[in-house]
Design a protein around this motif. Structure first.
Motif, PDB file in Angstrom:
ATOM      1  N   SER A  94       0.810  -1.223   0.000  1.00 48.16           N
ATOM      2  CA  SER A  94       0.000   0.000   0.000  1.00 48.16           C
ATOM      3  C   SER A  94       0.841   1.269   0.000  1.00 48.16           C
ATOM      4  N   ILE A  95       2.115   1.160   0.430  1.00 47.21           N
ATOM      5  CA  ILE A  95       2.951   2.370   0.447  1.00 47.21           C
ATOM      6  C   ILE A  95       3.798   2.507  -0.815  1.00 47.21           C
ATOM      7  N   GLY A  96       3.550   1.603  -1.788  1.00 44.62           N
ATOM      8  CA  GLY A  96       4.164   1.812  -3.094  1.00 44.62           C
ATOM      9  C   GLY A  96       5.156   0.764  -3.554  1.00 44.62           C
ATOM     10  N   LEU A  97       5.378  -0.276  -2.762  1.00 47.87           N
ATOM     11  CA  LEU A  97       6.259  -1.349  -3.216  1.00 47.87           C
ATOM     12  C   LEU A  97       5.458  -2.329  -4.061  1.00 47.87           C
ATOM     13  N   GLU A  98       6.140  -2.998  -4.984  1.00 52.26           N
ATOM     14  CA  GLU A  98       5.450  -3.910  -5.905  1.00 52.26           C
ATOM     15  C   GLU A  98       5.489  -5.367  -5.458  1.00 52.26           C
ATOM     16  N   LYS A  99       6.539  -5.748  -4.698  1.00 49.09           N
ATOM     17  CA  LYS A  99       6.714  -7.161  -4.354  1.00 49.09           C
ATOM     18  C   LYS A  99       7.213  -7.307  -2.921  1.00 49.09           C
ATOM     19  N   VAL A 100       6.912  -8.469  -2.342  1.00 46.54           N
ATOM     20  CA  VAL A 100       7.494  -8.843  -1.056  1.00 46.54           C
ATOM     21  C   VAL A 100       8.368 -10.076  -1.257  1.00 46.54           C
ATOM     22  N   VAL A 101       9.445 -10.138  -0.486  1.00 45.52           N
ATOM     23  CA  VAL A 101      10.343 -11.284  -0.515  1.00 45.52           C
ATOM     24  C   VAL A 101      10.081 -12.103   0.748  1.00 45.52           C
ATOM     25  N   ILE A 102       9.741 -13.367   0.566  1.00 44.21           N
ATOM     26  CA  ILE A 102       9.383 -14.228   1.696  1.00 44.21           C
ATOM     27  C   ILE A 102      10.376 -15.375   1.787  1.00 44.21           C
ATOM     28  N   ASN A 103      10.944 -15.556   2.982  1.00 50.17           N
ATOM     29  CA  ASN A 103      11.904 -16.628   3.185  1.00 50.17           C
ATOM     30  C   ASN A 103      11.522 -17.460   4.403  1.00 50.17           C
ATOM     31  N   SER A 104      11.870 -16.997   5.598  1.00 47.46           N
ATOM     32  CA  SER A 104      11.738 -17.793   6.817  1.00 47.46           C
ATOM     33  C   SER A 104      10.298 -18.176   7.127  1.00 47.46           C
ATOM     34  N   HIS A 105       9.356 -17.251   6.932  1.00 45.63           N
ATOM     35  CA  HIS A 105       7.973 -17.561   7.308  1.00 45.63           C
ATOM     36  C   HIS A 105       7.360 -18.598   6.376  1.00 45.63           C
ATOM     37  N   ALA A 106       7.863 -18.693   5.156  1.00 45.90           N
ATOM     38  CA  ALA A 106       7.391 -19.745   4.258  1.00 45.90           C
ATOM     39  C   ALA A 106       7.857 -21.121   4.746  1.00 45.90           C
ATOM     40  N   ILE A 107       9.023 -21.162   5.380  1.00 43.55           N
ATOM     41  CA  ILE A 107       9.542 -22.426   5.899  1.00 43.55           C
ATOM     42  C   ILE A 107       8.667 -22.932   7.043  1.00 43.55           C
ATOM     43  N   THR A 108       8.277 -22.036   7.930  1.00 46.94           N
ATOM     44  CA  THR A 108       7.465 -22.435   9.082  1.00 46.94           C
ATOM     45  C   THR A 108       5.982 -22.524   8.745  1.00 46.94           C
ATOM     46  N   ASN A 109       5.555 -21.793   7.731  1.00 48.91           N
ATOM     47  CA  ASN A 109       4.144 -21.781   7.346  1.00 48.91           C
ATOM     48  C   ASN A 109       4.034 -21.686   5.821  1.00 48.91           C
ATOM     49  N   PRO A 110       4.253 -22.805   5.109  1.00 46.36           N
ATOM     50  CA  PRO A 110       4.253 -22.770   3.645  1.00 46.36           C
ATOM     51  C   PRO A 110       2.985 -22.190   3.030  1.00 46.36           C
ATOM     52  N   ASN A 111       1.846 -22.418   3.669  1.00 46.80           N
ATOM     53  CA  ASN A 111       0.581 -21.917   3.109  1.00 46.80           C
ATOM     54  C   ASN A 111       0.513 -20.392   3.078  1.00 46.80           C
ATOM     55  N   PHE A 112       1.436 -19.736   3.764  1.00 43.30           N
ATOM     56  CA  PHE A 112       1.501 -18.275   3.723  1.00 43.30           C
ATOM     57  C   PHE A 112       1.709 -17.786   2.293  1.00 43.30           C
ATOM     58  N   ILE A 113       2.505 -18.517   1.524  1.00 41.44           N
ATOM     59  CA  ILE A 113       2.731 -18.153   0.121  1.00 41.44           C
ATOM     60  C   ILE A 113       1.408 -18.168  -0.642  1.00 41.44           C
ATOM     61  N   THR A 114       0.611 -19.202  -0.409  1.00 45.07           N
ATOM     62  CA  THR A 114      -0.684 -19.310  -1.089  1.00 45.07           C
ATOM     63  C   THR A 114      -1.631 -18.204  -0.649  1.00 45.07           C
ATOM     64  N   GLU A 115      -1.613 -17.881   0.636  1.00 44.94           N
ATOM     65  CA  GLU A 115      -2.454 -16.786   1.144  1.00 44.94           C
ATOM     66  C   GLU A 115      -2.137 -15.475   0.413  1.00 44.94           C
ATOM     67  N   ILE A 116      -0.851 -15.194   0.275  1.00 45.54           N
ATOM     68  CA  ILE A 116      -0.462 -13.950  -0.404  1.00 45.54           C
ATOM     69  C   ILE A 116      -0.865 -13.999  -1.878  1.00 45.54           C
TER      70      ILE A 116
END
Length: 253
Positions: A94-116
């Motif tokens: 919302s503040i103007g970035l186009e992408k997020v980089v996800i590393n550690s939280h995907a390891i502990t909660n893979p479904n987070f990628i699908t949520e995003i």
């Protein structure tokens, strides 16, 4: 715009830019806002900022500094570090970035990628994998800025991240990061051979030949540069710069 993306990958520690060597020893680079202004002038196509201590310190993304960066930045911008919720992602985008980089939280909660992916689209996700060779020379996936071992197989994890909905992959060789010795081309090729996603190679770039090798031999879709764009050269002082575009165009044909 270059045929193959060449992306400065900048490391945040608090509100300062730093550069690490093998995810450890680090040197101070400067103020991120001034650095963005220089990259604006250099007409860089894309930037990635990674806060390397946010996850370790269990703190959320620093939206104040990200807002300043986004307000100053003329090119597409991605951020990673401490992103743990859909709300975090919403705030960042919302503040103007186009992408997020996800590393550690995907390891502990893979479904987070699908949520995003379901909420904002796969194009907003760069899934990041930090990889290091162990004592026996076997590649291992690490999390929490390279401080926590996992039992994940790096190729299978890349494939799983694609299945979960990631839009592209950022593959970092911890053994090469900050060394100027070149990318781990074999590592990158094994991953590009196993997925259909764009793969950004990261860790080790020291010259144009290294970029050419990982693109032509490793089939990387893009390359991330750290030391090459913040130092005058190996063991030399800080100088924010970008490789000559004509020379890069010659490499990519």
């Amino acid at each position: 715009m270059l045929k193959t993306r060449v992306i400065p990958c900048l490391l945040l520690r608090g509100e300062s830019l730093i550069k690490t060597i093998k995810f450890d020893k680090y040197g101070y680079i400067g103020d991120p806002i001034n650095t963005v202004r220089i990259f604006n002038e250099l007409e860089v196509d894309e930037l990635v900022f990674l806060d390397i201590t946010a996850t370790r310190e269990n703190r959320p993304p620093n939206l104040d500094i990200l807002r300043e960066i986004a307000d100053e930045c003329f090119m597409p911008l991605a951020y990673g570090g401490g992103v743990k919720s859909v709300e975090d992602v919403r705030n960042i985008l919302s503040i103007g970035l186009e992408k997020v980089v996800i590393n550690s939280h995907a390891i502990t909660n893979p479904n987070f990628i699908t949520e995003i992916a379901d909420t904002f689209g796969s194009q907003s996700i760069i899934a990041s994998i930090d990889i290091k060779k162990n004592f026996w020379g076997k590649y291992e996936v690490l999390g929490v800025s390279g401080t926590k071992k996992t039992k994940l197989n790096y190729v299978e994890w890349a494939q799983e991240l694609e299945r979960l909905g990631a839009g592209e992959l950022l593959i970092t060789s911890m053994d090469r990061e900050g060394t100027w010795k070149g990318y781990d081309v074999d590592l990158v090729r094994k991953i590009t051979d196993s997925v259909s996603l764009p793969v950004i190679a990261n860790g080790g770039a020291g010259n144009l030949q290294h970029i050419e090798e990982v693109v032509k031999q490793g089939n990387a879709s893009a390359v991330a540069l750290g030391s090459m764009v913040v130092y005058q050269g190996q063991d030399l002082g800080v100088l924010v710069n970008f490789p000559d575009r004509q020379k890069l165009s010659n490499i990519f044909g």
